[in-house]
Design a protein around this motif. Sequence first.
Motif, PDB file in Angstrom:
ATOM      1  N   GLY A 370      -1.926   5.626  15.563  1.00 44.12           N
ATOM      2  CA  GLY A 370      -3.411   6.232  15.224  1.00 44.12           C
ATOM      3  C   GLY A 370      -3.988   5.167  14.019  1.00 44.12           C
ATOM      4  N   GLU A 371      -5.285   5.414  13.849  1.00 47.89           N
ATOM      5  CA  GLU A 371      -6.031   4.752  12.601  1.00 47.89           C
ATOM      6  C   GLU A 371      -6.928   5.360  12.053  1.00 47.89           C
ATOM      7  N   TYR A 422      -9.821   9.348  19.952  1.00 49.96           N
ATOM      8  CA  TYR A 422      -9.401  10.828  20.372  1.00 49.96           C
ATOM      9  C   TYR A 422      -8.857  11.316  19.017  1.00 49.96           C
ATOM     10  N   THR A 423      -9.392  12.538  18.904  1.00 52.10           N
ATOM     11  CA  THR A 423      -8.631  13.156  17.522  1.00 52.10           C
ATOM     12  C   THR A 423      -8.133  14.607  18.272  1.00 52.10           C
ATOM     13  N   TYR A 424      -7.151  15.057  17.337  1.00 52.71           N
ATOM     14  CA  TYR A 424      -6.539  16.305  17.631  1.00 52.71           C
ATOM     15  C   TYR A 424      -7.285  17.388  17.089  1.00 52.71           C
ATOM     16  N   ARG A 445      -5.952  11.383  12.020  1.00 59.27           N
ATOM     17  CA  ARG A 445      -6.156  10.097  12.568  1.00 59.27           C
ATOM     18  C   ARG A 445      -6.780  10.189  13.898  1.00 59.27           C
ATOM     19  N   VAL A 446      -7.242   9.161  14.299  1.00 67.03           N
ATOM     20  CA  VAL A 446      -7.745   8.969  15.804  1.00 67.03           C
ATOM     21  C   VAL A 446      -6.909   8.177  16.388  1.00 67.03           C
ATOM     22  N   TYR A 447      -7.244   8.298  17.906  1.00 66.87           N
ATOM     23  CA  TYR A 447      -6.203   7.491  18.698  1.00 66.87           C
ATOM     24  C   TYR A 447      -6.912   6.794  20.099  1.00 66.87           C
ATOM     25  N   ARG A 448      -6.244   5.721  20.409  1.00 65.90           N
ATOM     26  CA  ARG A 448      -6.726   5.227  21.850  1.00 65.90           C
ATOM     27  C   ARG A 448      -6.121   6.351  22.929  1.00 65.90           C
ATOM     28  N   LYS A 449      -6.833   6.212  23.851  1.00 65.01           N
ATOM     29  CA  LYS A 449      -6.393   7.151  25.041  1.00 65.01           C
ATOM     30  C   LYS A 449      -4.988   6.400  25.523  1.00 65.01           C
TER      31      LYS A 449
END
Length: 542
Positions: A370-371, A422-424, A445-449
């Motif tokens: 994540g980033e 995408y974020t949880y 964090r946010v994440y790539r699919k």
Amino acid sequence: MEILQLSKYEERSYRETPNREGFVNYGDDNLFPQYLVDLYHSSATHNALVTSIAMMIFGKGFDASDLQGRLAFDQWNLNNELRKACLDFKIQGGFALEINWSLDRTTIANVSHLPFENVRSGFVNEEEKVEYYYYSKDWTDKRQEPEEICCFDVEKKIDHPTQIMYVKPFSPGSFYYPKPDYVGSINYIELDKEISIYHINNMQNGMSPSFSIHFKNGIPPQEERNRIRMDIERQLSGAGNAGKFIVTYSDDPDRKPDFEPFQLSDAHNQYQFLSEEVTAKIMIGHRVTSPQMFGVAVPGKLGGGGELAESAELFEKNVIRPARQVVEEAVKTLLNAAGLQSRLVPVATELAADFEGPKVEAAEWLIEQGEEMGDDWELIEDVAVDYDLEEKRDAMLTFANVPSSKPQAKSEQDTEIIKVRYTYAPDRYSDDSREFCKKMVNAKRVYRKEDIIAAGDRAVNPGFGPNGADTYSIWLYKGGPRCQHFWKRQTYLRKNNKKISVNQAKKAIREAGVGAKRLEENDRRVATRPTDMPNQGFLNPR
């Protein structure tokens, strides 16, 4: 002049031939399985690989999904027997289990590993099925009559309470017996053994060189020449006779034979090459993706953790998982035959864990991918994921007017000025939330699919996946059954870009008709929180 012939290596036969006693010989001498065991004990490289890979196949063992199944595992001491079976599986290409039915024949009383080298197959019947197998502790003892044991068959348990489950995956060119996956490298395993024997004997005999022997007393009769040749071959042929010499006696000094040593000034280079070549070929035979996984140094390779982890995952996928699946199918057959409806739960971890450290677990691995979005990006869309609209939203981003090659993109959804992450959500959890959810929320964090989907190949929650697996789609099922969380799609625009402003981008999204919907409208979709899905996200109704 007669030239002494050198010894010739003959490969060990593994032909399947009929035997008058009712079973099928495995090899011309019926001892090919014993030969494979000898190879296992005689080559250091082969031994280490077989032992390590067998341990990987077994992993941390197996377990059942319910109390009855777990009790059966304990009663049968099954994991201990399967550990032995996995070693046999790697050495022989198959394994055998002795099944003993209970006195009332209603269930299985115990399961025991049978040494595969002690079992021979009977002939097939008209239905192409082997009905009986033959067991002997010593197949070299012709006086010992092998014991005939029925094949594993629930319908025959009344008359045959002791049976043999003979697990034999398909092997090209074989019918009755399997072949180990390293069969193509047996010659190099033999060579590894011979090299070690040669060096030991060469040291014990004072590092003496090999000789050519020239007799100067004429050519004796053929019978005498044959006798001399046999005597010399007996003394000089083979790795066990390295460095030996012959002592001769002659009444006439002028007629004594000459001994001319072969000068091998670069012998150390030859044996270094042989050693490296043998190791490499044995590794290939075992389908090792990276020798460094097993502690073998490779010149010019530093062995970074990422590369090792990638090799480990490839080895896990192509070698370990298929083998483990064979063992799992055998155990499932046992559970079903015993009248247990338990699902099998493999507790083996991913092999990559040994090379990636603690980052193998799904949440920790995903969090590392994540980033945190920097100040040069502005959020222009923040919506709950609707799987029906994912492709439409991706297509809508063409308003950015960016070349399709996306040379600097980190995700297939990214462009030069757009990032989709995408974020949880929601960003909270309760005391009884699963550890996965707590870690994901706290990470912020946010994440790539792509990374979310890839994380589904890693362990999340034991037994929640299909057929009791530890893995399942995190993209669809988040933290598992009854989970209160969902994925939110966030679209970011690079600030101060020269193509489109923030307001223009937001307007384009609104006009595209794929703006945010209320979460409640999506409850019927698998994209919702697992707690809102049918059966609350469980695969089977609760």
